[in-house]
Design a protein around this motif. Sequence first.
Motif, PDB file in Angstrom:
ATOM      1  N   GLU A 134       0.805  -1.220   0.000  1.00 27.65           N
ATOM      2  CA  GLU A 134       0.000   0.000   0.000  1.00 27.65           C
ATOM      3  C   GLU A 134       0.838   1.270   0.000  1.00 27.65           C
ATOM      4  OE1 GLU A 134      -2.731  -0.137   3.234  1.00 27.65           O
ATOM      5  OE2 GLU A 134      -3.630  -2.060   2.632  1.00 27.65           O
ATOM      6  N   LEU A 135       2.155   1.144  -0.016  1.00 28.77           N
ATOM      7  CA  LEU A 135       3.012   2.326   0.020  1.00 28.77           C
ATOM      8  C   LEU A 135       2.957   3.083  -1.308  1.00 28.77           C
ATOM      9  CD1 LEU A 135       6.186   0.861   1.798  1.00 28.77           C
ATOM     10  CD2 LEU A 135       4.479   2.413   2.780  1.00 28.77           C
ATOM     11  N   ASP A 136       2.860   4.391  -1.223  1.00 34.42           N
ATOM     12  CA  ASP A 136       2.838   5.241  -2.419  1.00 34.42           C
ATOM     13  C   ASP A 136       4.274   5.620  -2.775  1.00 34.42           C
ATOM     14  OD1 ASP A 136       2.141   6.864  -4.503  1.00 34.42           O
ATOM     15  OD2 ASP A 136       1.564   8.574  -3.226  1.00 34.42           O
ATOM     16  N   VAL A 137       5.013   4.646  -3.314  1.00 29.61           N
ATOM     17  CA  VAL A 137       6.413   4.866  -3.665  1.00 29.61           C
ATOM     18  C   VAL A 137       6.636   4.431  -5.115  1.00 29.61           C
ATOM     19  CG1 VAL A 137       7.247   4.597  -1.304  1.00 29.61           C
ATOM     20  CG2 VAL A 137       7.071   2.580  -2.779  1.00 29.61           C
ATOM     21  N   HIS A 138       7.819   4.740  -5.634  1.00 22.37           N
ATOM     22  CA  HIS A 138       8.177   4.383  -7.003  1.00 22.37           C
ATOM     23  C   HIS A 138       8.055   2.865  -7.186  1.00 22.37           C
ATOM     24  CE1 HIS A 138      10.706   3.812 -10.586  1.00 22.37           C
ATOM     25  NE2 HIS A 138      10.480   5.113 -10.852  1.00 22.37           N
ATOM     26  N   PRO A 139       7.561   2.416  -8.335  1.00 19.82           N
ATOM     27  CA  PRO A 139       7.373   0.972  -8.566  1.00 19.82           C
ATOM     28  C   PRO A 139       8.635   0.143  -8.338  1.00 19.82           C
ATOM     29  CG  PRO A 139       6.272   2.234 -10.278  1.00 19.82           C
ATOM     30  CD  PRO A 139       7.051   3.223  -9.462  1.00 19.82           C
ATOM     31  N   ASP A 140       9.793   0.685  -8.707  1.00 19.22           N
ATOM     32  CA  ASP A 140      11.029  -0.080  -8.503  1.00 19.22           C
ATOM     33  C   ASP A 140      11.322  -0.277  -7.015  1.00 19.22           C
ATOM     34  OD1 ASP A 140      11.532  -0.414 -11.195  1.00 19.22           O
ATOM     35  OD2 ASP A 140      12.727   1.431 -11.356  1.00 19.22           O
ATOM     36  N   LEU A 141      10.984   0.715  -6.207  1.00 20.65           N
ATOM     37  CA  LEU A 141      11.172   0.570  -4.766  1.00 20.65           C
ATOM     38  C   LEU A 141      10.155  -0.416  -4.202  1.00 20.65           C
ATOM     39  CD1 LEU A 141      12.594   1.329  -2.168  1.00 20.65           C
ATOM     40  CD2 LEU A 141      11.138   3.358  -1.994  1.00 20.65           C
ATOM     41  N   THR A 142       8.937  -0.370  -4.719  1.00 11.96           N
ATOM     42  CA  THR A 142       7.920  -1.338  -4.293  1.00 11.96           C
ATOM     43  C   THR A 142       8.401  -2.762  -4.557  1.00 11.96           C
ATOM     44  OG1 THR A 142       6.135   0.225  -4.744  1.00 11.96           O
ATOM     45  CG2 THR A 142       5.541  -2.097  -4.610  1.00 11.96           C
ATOM     46  N   ALA A 143       9.017  -2.966  -5.723  1.00 14.40           N
ATOM     47  CA  ALA A 143       9.505  -4.301  -6.080  1.00 14.40           C
ATOM     48  C   ALA A 143      10.597  -4.764  -5.124  1.00 14.40           C
ATOM     49  CB  ALA A 143      10.024  -4.297  -7.518  1.00 14.40           C
ATOM     50  N   SER A 144      11.457  -3.836  -4.702  1.00 10.80           N
ATOM     51  CA  SER A 144      12.546  -4.220  -3.794  1.00 10.80           C
ATOM     52  C   SER A 144      12.043  -4.517  -2.388  1.00 10.80           C
ATOM     53  CB  SER A 144      13.603  -3.114  -3.744  1.00 10.80           C
ATOM     54  OG  SER A 144      13.102  -1.968  -3.086  1.00 10.80           O
ATOM     55  N   LEU A 145      10.812  -4.075  -2.091  1.00 12.01           N
ATOM     56  CA  LEU A 145      10.235  -4.311  -0.767  1.00 12.01           C
ATOM     57  C   LEU A 145       9.317  -5.526  -0.734  1.00 12.01           C
ATOM     58  CD1 LEU A 145       9.291  -0.620   0.164  1.00 12.01           C
ATOM     59  CD2 LEU A 145      11.201  -1.950   1.084  1.00 12.01           C
ATOM     60  N   GLU A 146       9.237  -6.256  -1.843  1.00  9.15           N
ATOM     61  CA  GLU A 146       8.307  -7.389  -1.919  1.00  9.15           C
ATOM     62  C   GLU A 146       8.609  -8.475  -0.893  1.00  9.15           C
ATOM     63  OE1 GLU A 146       8.432  -8.765  -5.911  1.00  9.15           O
ATOM     64  OE2 GLU A 146       6.935  -7.320  -6.642  1.00  9.15           O
ATOM     65  N   GLN A 147       9.851  -8.524  -0.433  1.00 12.19           N
ATOM     66  CA  GLN A 147      10.210  -9.552   0.551  1.00 12.19           C
ATOM     67  C   GLN A 147       9.548  -9.309   1.904  1.00 12.19           C
ATOM     68  OE1 GLN A 147      14.388  -9.171   1.835  1.00 12.19           O
ATOM     69  NE2 GLN A 147      14.474  -7.260   0.654  1.00 12.19           N
ATOM     70  N   PHE A 148       9.022  -8.095   2.107  1.00 11.13           N
ATOM     71  CA  PHE A 148       8.359  -7.758   3.370  1.00 11.13           C
ATOM     72  C   PHE A 148       6.862  -7.590   3.132  1.00 11.13           C
ATOM     73  CE2 PHE A 148      12.541  -5.538   3.362  1.00 11.13           C
ATOM     74  CZ  PHE A 148      13.194  -6.371   4.264  1.00 11.13           C
ATOM     75  N   ASP A 149       6.054  -8.212   3.962  1.00  4.75           N
ATOM     76  CA  ASP A 149       4.605  -8.027   3.867  1.00  4.75           C
ATOM     77  C   ASP A 149       4.176  -6.712   4.504  1.00  4.75           C
ATOM     78  OD1 ASP A 149       4.248 -10.490   2.604  1.00  4.75           O
ATOM     79  OD2 ASP A 149       4.123 -11.548   4.528  1.00  4.75           O
ATOM     80  N   GLU A 150       4.826  -6.379   5.623  1.00  9.29           N
ATOM     81  CA  GLU A 150       4.456  -5.171   6.359  1.00  9.29           C
ATOM     82  C   GLU A 150       5.708  -4.442   6.820  1.00  9.29           C
ATOM     83  OE1 GLU A 150       0.368  -6.564   8.648  1.00  9.29           O
ATOM     84  OE2 GLU A 150       2.315  -7.156   9.483  1.00  9.29           O
ATOM     85  N   LEU A 151       5.564  -3.152   7.023  1.00 10.55           N
ATOM     86  CA  LEU A 151       6.643  -2.386   7.619  1.00 10.55           C
ATOM     87  C   LEU A 151       6.715  -2.691   9.110  1.00 10.55           C
ATOM     88  CD1 LEU A 151       6.161   1.148   5.989  1.00 10.55           C
ATOM     89  CD2 LEU A 151       7.757  -0.661   5.303  1.00 10.55           C
ATOM     90  N   LEU A 152       7.874  -2.460   9.682  1.00  9.10           N
ATOM     91  CA  LEU A 152       8.024  -2.590  11.126  1.00  9.10           C
ATOM     92  C   LEU A 152       7.346  -1.401  11.816  1.00  9.10           C
ATOM     93  CD1 LEU A 152      11.742  -3.787  11.307  1.00  9.10           C
ATOM     94  CD2 LEU A 152       9.674  -5.159  11.621  1.00  9.10           C
ATOM     95  N   PRO A 153       7.114  -1.494  13.126  1.00 11.47           N
ATOM     96  CA  PRO A 153       6.364  -0.437  13.818  1.00 11.47           C
ATOM     97  C   PRO A 153       6.909   0.974  13.629  1.00 11.47           C
ATOM     98  CG  PRO A 153       6.505  -2.364  15.219  1.00 11.47           C
ATOM     99  CD  PRO A 153       7.350  -2.653  14.018  1.00 11.47           C
ATOM    100  N   VAL A 154       8.221   1.182  13.829  1.00 11.25           N
ATOM    101  CA  VAL A 154       8.744   2.543  13.713  1.00 11.25           C
ATOM    102  C   VAL A 154       8.635   3.048  12.280  1.00 11.25           C
ATOM    103  CG1 VAL A 154      11.160   1.872  13.289  1.00 11.25           C
ATOM    104  CG2 VAL A 154      10.636   4.054  14.403  1.00 11.25           C
TER     105      VAL A 154
END
Length: 487
Positions: A203-223
């Motif tokens: 759900e992050l509103d970031v560049h698609p390439d950054l979204t792809a690099s974050l695919e390994q994580f389902d959710e962000l950490l609390p902070v």
Amino acid sequence: MSKQVADVDTLFLHEAGDDYAVVVRRDDERLLRGRLELKSTDAGPRPGRFRVKDGDDEVPRRPEQFVEMARRARRIRLSEQTSRGGRQELEAMLDGYQLKAKQVRTCRICAGKGRYSPLTSETAIEADDEHICPDCAKRELEREANYRGLRSGARDRLEELLVEVGDLERVRNLLSGQLDPELTKFDEISATTDDIDLVPTAELDVHPDLTASLEQFDELLPVQSLAVENGLLSSRDQLIVSATATGKTLVGELAGIDRALKGEGKMLFLVPLVALANQKHEDFTDDYGDLLDVSIRVGASRIRDSGNRFDPGADVIVGTYEGIDHALRTGKDLAEVGTVVIDEVHNLGEDDRGHRLDGLVSRLKHYCETNGCDTQWVYLSATVGNAGQLSEQLDAQLIEFEERPVPIERHVTFADGSEKVDIENKLVRRAYDAKSSKGYRGQTIVFTNSRRRCHEISRRLEYSSAPYHAGLDYGQRKRVERQFGDQ
């Protein structure tokens, strides 16, 4: 008879060789100290000679004066250390005057020096095979502390432990390299958990390439979730205060990498140490090197093991405070700066580095304003004394997250020299013998105050270890980091 004799509270008797020490007390103060010899008579043992201490001298007194004091005493006490034969002799003597005595547990050291120090289960301090009073135990501990040259803070802590555990030898053993976690534990920083709504990475509103690099994580950490929910991706300046290993670095990456990919300016990622700069440069190159140009600026102008020179036009520049400051002072054109991430910003409060970092921040802000950069500032720190005050000083929104998944124990030891290494070996062994639920053995990082000491400790540890400090070249540091990470 003197008023002193008339007002006796306690008459204390203690076997001392062939005769008996006598102590007379009133209102918790010693009035008289002397020695009593008994003689045999047809009626049983009776006072033979009575001498009273006067400084270093002994003044003879009439034996009858002892009898008068005994009759006037509110209580008569016999030391527990007095032998059975001695106790029977004293009781027979007192019985001849219709007087009764009670045996009490007392400090042997005090009794031998003419002091009456009754012991209770609350006040008795175990010492070898006997119990002594707290004052004598503290004096024994003080002698040991003097011999070892301990400072007042350590002495105070040892005395606290002595009173707390009531065991002189156990406390004294701390000075000879014995590991006693129950005693060395100073305090514990409790584990804390906060109920945070985690942000899904999809759900992050970031560049698609950054979204792809974050695919390994389902959710962000609390902070990270807190930062995003409070405007991180809307270019809001933030001060992130959270414990080590809670994900602060990715907060800076989310802002800086996203803006760099969108063409909104480069990211400067600033750290205090060359080793950290090298590590972050390698991480960013591995993670984003196929998307962005990544460069590094430290004290020297290039990475030692690859020869890649500093490129001020790179999309991502990782640098030390001093390295970036030098680039600014020498007129390097950093082009458009979209994001500045300053790690370990609490260094602003340090005497030796604070003014330099403060000057760097001022010069960077001046550069960005002069060049018309719309720069977002993200400050990271694990510990800040007054986070609210610092956030106002930096004009940044405070994002403070205090969750700690596991408690941290802090221990204080008192040994020095070779004994310190003995303790370190025991701590390393204790950690290594513990296994996580995934089967990983515990690891240890030992901090010390010099490079020489770092190598010395590493040589003397019984487990596989390696020195790690800024004096090693880049390749050596990376080998140590990889070895530690591969354990």
